[in-house]
Each structure stands twice: as C-alpha cells, then as structure tokens.
Design an enzyme around this catalytic site. Structure first.
Site, short mmCIF file in Angstrom:
data_model
loop_
_atom_site.label_atom_id
_atom_site.label_comp_id
_atom_site.label_asym_id
_atom_site.label_seq_id
_atom_site.Cartn_x
_atom_site.Cartn_y
_atom_site.Cartn_z
N LYS A 134 0.85 -1.20 0.00
CA LYS A 134 0.00 0.00 0.00
C LYS A 134 0.88 1.25 0.00
O LYS A 134 2.09 1.16 0.26
CB LYS A 134 -0.92 -0.01 1.22
N ARG B 255 -9.83 0.12 15.06
CA ARG B 255 -9.84 0.91 13.81
C ARG B 255 -11.03 0.48 12.95
O ARG B 255 -12.05 1.14 12.95
CB ARG B 255 -8.49 0.72 13.09
N HIS C 221 -5.75 -7.27 13.18
CA HIS C 221 -4.51 -6.49 13.11
C HIS C 221 -4.11 -6.07 14.51
O HIS C 221 -4.95 -5.62 15.30
CB HIS C 221 -4.75 -5.25 12.22
N ARG D 13 1.34 -10.83 6.98
CA ARG D 13 1.25 -9.59 6.19
C ARG D 13 2.47 -8.73 6.50
O ARG D 13 2.54 -8.08 7.54
CB ARG D 13 -0.04 -8.82 6.54
N TYR E 203 14.56 31.14 4.73
CA TYR E 203 13.39 31.87 5.23
C TYR E 203 13.49 32.10 6.74
O TYR E 203 13.92 31.23 7.50
CB TYR E 203 12.13 31.04 4.97
N CYS F 1 13.26 24.68 2.36
CA CYS F 1 12.28 25.38 1.51
C CYS F 1 11.47 24.33 0.73
O CYS F 1 11.65 23.14 0.89
CB CYS F 1 12.99 26.31 0.54
N ASP G 237 11.54 23.54 -2.47
CA ASP G 237 12.28 22.78 -3.49
C ASP G 237 13.78 22.69 -3.20
O ASP G 237 14.50 22.02 -3.93
CB ASP G 237 12.13 23.46 -4.87
C1 LIG Z 1 -3.98 -4.31 8.22
C2 LIG Z 1 -2.49 -4.20 8.06
N1 LIG Z 1 -1.77 -5.33 7.97
C3 LIG Z 1 -0.43 -5.30 7.82
C4 LIG Z 1 0.25 -4.11 7.76
C5 LIG Z 1 1.74 -4.12 7.64
O1 LIG Z 1 2.33 -3.62 8.80
P1 LIG Z 1 3.92 -3.55 8.93
O2 LIG Z 1 4.36 -2.53 7.94
O3 LIG Z 1 4.14 -3.10 10.34
O4 LIG Z 1 4.44 -4.90 8.61
C6 LIG Z 1 -0.46 -2.91 7.87
C7 LIG Z 1 0.25 -1.65 7.83
O5 LIG Z 1 0.01 -0.72 8.51
C8 LIG Z 1 -1.88 -2.96 8.01
O6 LIG Z 1 -2.60 -1.85 8.11
#
Ligand SMILES: Cc1ncc(COP(=O)(O)O)c(C=O)c1O
Length: 387
Positions: A38, A135, A165, A221, A267, A314, A316
């Site tokens: 992601k 969440r 999670h 994951r 700045y 800044c 850029d």
């Molecule tokens: C639902 C879920 N699973 C797995 C992950 C992966 O987590 P990590 O990057 O700590 O391995 C995330 C990342 O935030 C997540 O939101």
C-alpha cells in the site's frame, strides 16, 4: 525514463528479495507471505516492489485502497490482492471484474454490495475482526457471527479469509498483543463451530511475524520489514535475522558559497553565520517529502561525513553547512551510506520525532526512483513524466 534534477531515491530490489527470503526461512511452510505494498509500497514503488516480492516467494499482495489494487492489475500483476481498507459497497463490481479481494465487516455493507452483483457473480471477501486495534472490523461475537453467517450464506460472497490487526506487536512488554491473539483464536473457534472455514486466516504484521512466527495461521502480512526497516527501535534487540534497508536518497550540490559572520540563510533568517562558513544548496525540499522538521536537527552525508542543515528547508531547496569549499555536483546522501558513514531512515525518524514508516511514505512523486538489482540499474521511474 530520465530525470533532469539531481535528486533521486535508489531502491535496491535485491534487498527486498533478501528480506523476503529471510522471512521464508523464518516462517512455517504453510504460512504464505503477503507483501504489503500500500501507499506506493511505502514510497518504494508498488509495481516494482510487488513484482520483486512475488519473484522472491510472496504469494499474496495487499494494499489499502481499491485504486491501488486496480493500478497493480492494470500493470499486469496477477497474484491475489487484498484491499485492507474499506471499499464503497457501490464499487464492489470493480472487485469482481478485477479479481480483487475485499475487507468486509458490516451487515449493511454486505446487503448493499450484494445488490450490485447479478446471479453467478461473487467476490472474495476477508472478514475483518477488531480484536483491540480499534480501527475497523466487527467487534462483538454477536456481530462477527452475524456477518460470518451472511457471508457464508450469500452466493455473491466467497468466504476467502478472516483477519485481525495488532496494535502493539512491536512493543516487547505489551499485554494487548497476547489478548488480541487470544481473542482472534476464540473468534476462529467460534466461526469453525458454525461450520465455516475461511481459506485464509491471518493476523501478523512485520512485528508479529518476526516475534511469533508459529502463531500466524496461514498468511503473514509483511510491510515495513520487507523494506528492511525494524518495526520499532526496541525490536532491534530481538530481530531473528538482519534486515536490509532497500531505500536510499541522494542529491547533489547545485551551489556552493562562502558566507560572512552575520550573514543569514533561508526563510525567517533563523540561521546566522558566526564566522566565515561554506554553505551548500541542495535541490530537495518539503515538496519532495523532505519536510521542514528534518532541518531542525537533521544531518546529511557529504564526502563520507555528517553535516547539518543551515536554516529552514524550503519547498524545493535546502541549505547545508559544508566543512570546507566543495565542488558543485558533489553527491549528498540524505538516507543511506557513504563509505563507512550511514544515515538510516531510523536516524531521520528519531531526529524528527516520528517513525521510520513515515520517512519513505512521505517521499513524493517528484523524486525519481532508480531501481537496482544485484547492483545493476533495472529501471528509472520519473512519475512527473510518466503519462
Ligand atoms: C492491516 C495491516 N496489515 C499489515 C500491515 C503491515 O504492517 P507492517 O508494515 O508493520 O508490517 C499494515 C500496515 O500498517 C496494516 O494496516
């Protein structure tokens, strides 16, 4: 594709593959590796990371948004993809058309989504259980049972998975992670007693996969650790294998000048030279994701030595102190190594009082990514010119 400003990120796909190979050895054979790509693979480049991860043994991919999943499909990725965030029920047909697995947990959602599908059409869904993250996900046994029943009985849904999670898997003293494991195990038992067996059960992120490899059911994951970063500073002490950071960030001096005592830089004129000094200008700024806060205590490497920013970053450009006169074109490393010296994403995160995850995620599309494998350049990606 070329780029016309000397600021670039290097992504070592071999490092990503080595990290996956280490996980493959560490996890039981039955546990699939889901590469979490992601947010443009935490800034590393979703398509390139997904391809490298699959080549190294990942059998699943996951993203946060349907848009990210479709983008991977359009680029030719064929492996199963799970969208871990909430998708609109009105978009469920996209999941069917692109063969994308969705996260579900609300009765009303299932009801609405099923109206979008006609006879013979079914989407793969993973039931998200909130065991303590707070969440998304169904929380009470009653809700979980009802949603599971709907999924199992509605022909428009294939009960592909169930997952949760962890909120604190990266904290060594946390009791919550144990409670979440226990809660998830109870939920799995309950669903099994209903006579339902989702194909995939999963709970572990990088931290849990590193710490509890045998407790993860059949998917792990893995996000941050695949990129070679440790989920939290305290976990460095308990890593079962070493992780290899994949991303480095570099630029080159575009201007070098001598300033006199009393001269100010950038700045707000907050930086005041106390003596004669050499100042270098870098073509990178907060519009590249090198945010103003990094200037406050941050360091960079030049000629193998650490030096500090001079004044505010800044949009850029930014300025650094130079120990002596240097040539325009000298390479400056913001993340990565120069000789023996190294500035890690962890260093940047510590100085900016944030987490390593944010550092690469914040790098914007304006920073070209150079992909390397076994030291050789595979591809240069410049998103600005990629249309
Ligand atoms: C639902 C879920 N699973 C797995 C992950 C992966 O987590 P990590 O990057 O700590 O391995 C995330 C990342 O935030 C997540 O939101």
């Amino acid at each position: 594709m070329n780029y016309y400003r000397d600021t670039w990120a290097e992504i070592d796909l071999s490092a990503i593959q080595e990290n996956i190979a280490s996980f493959r050895k560490h996890l039981p054979q039955k546990t699939n590796i889901m590469a979490v790509v992601k947010a443009n693979a935490y800034g590393h480049g979703a398509y390139q990371v997904a391809s490298a991860a699959v080549e190294a043994g990942a059998t699943w991919l996951s993203v946060a948004l349907m848009d990210e999943a479709i983008a991977l499909r359009k680029q030719g990725i064929e492996e199963p993809i799970l969208v871990m965030g909430v998708t609109r029920p009105s978009d469920v047909r996209l999941a069917y058309e692109w063969k994308i697995s969705l996260t579900v947990f609300q009765q009303e959602w299932l009801h609405e989504a099923s109206k979008q599908l006609v006879d013979g059409e079914a989407v793969n869904v993973h039931l998200k259980v909130d065991t303590g993250m707070g969440r998304i996900g169904a929380r009470s046994f009653e809700d979980i049972q009802q949603v599971a029943t709907t999924i199992a009985s509605n022909p428009h849904f294939i009960f592909e998975g169930m997952f949760t999670h962890f909120a604190t898997a990266d904290e060594l003293q946390s009791e919550l992670v144990d409670q979440q494991f226990a809660r998830f195990e109870d939920v799995v038992d309950m669903v099994r007693q209903m006579g339902v067996e989702p194909t995939y059960l999963h709970c572990g992120n990088s931290a849990a996969s590193l710490r509890f490899p045998t407790k993860l059911f059949n998917i792990a994951r893995i996000g941050i650790a695949m990129y070679g970063l440790t989920p939290s500073p305290e976990m460095k002490a308990v890593l079962p294998f070493s992780l290899k950071p994949a991303l480095s960030l570099h630029t080159k001096l575009v201007h070098v000048k001598k300033v006199e005592p009393g001269d100010t830089v950038s700045y707000g004129a907050t930086y005041v030279a106390l003596k004669e000094e050499w100042i270098g200008t870098l073509p990178i700024g907060y519009a590249d994701g090198w945010i103003r806060r990094y200037g406050e205590n941050g360091e960079v490497l030049v000629q193998g030595k650490r030096t500090r920013f001079a004044g505010r970053i800044c949009m850029d450009q930014s300025m650094i102190q130079l120990p002596h006169e240097m040539n325009v074109g000298e390479t400056v490393t913001l993340i990565g190594r120069q000789g023996e010296a190294e500035i890690s994403a962890d260093d940047v995160a510590r100085q900016a009082m944030t987490i390593n995850y944010e550092i690469s995620c914040l790098l914007t599309a304006r920073v070209p990514r150079i992909y390397k494998k076994q030291g050789r350049i595979l591809e240069k990606m410049n998103a600005i010119l990629n249309f």
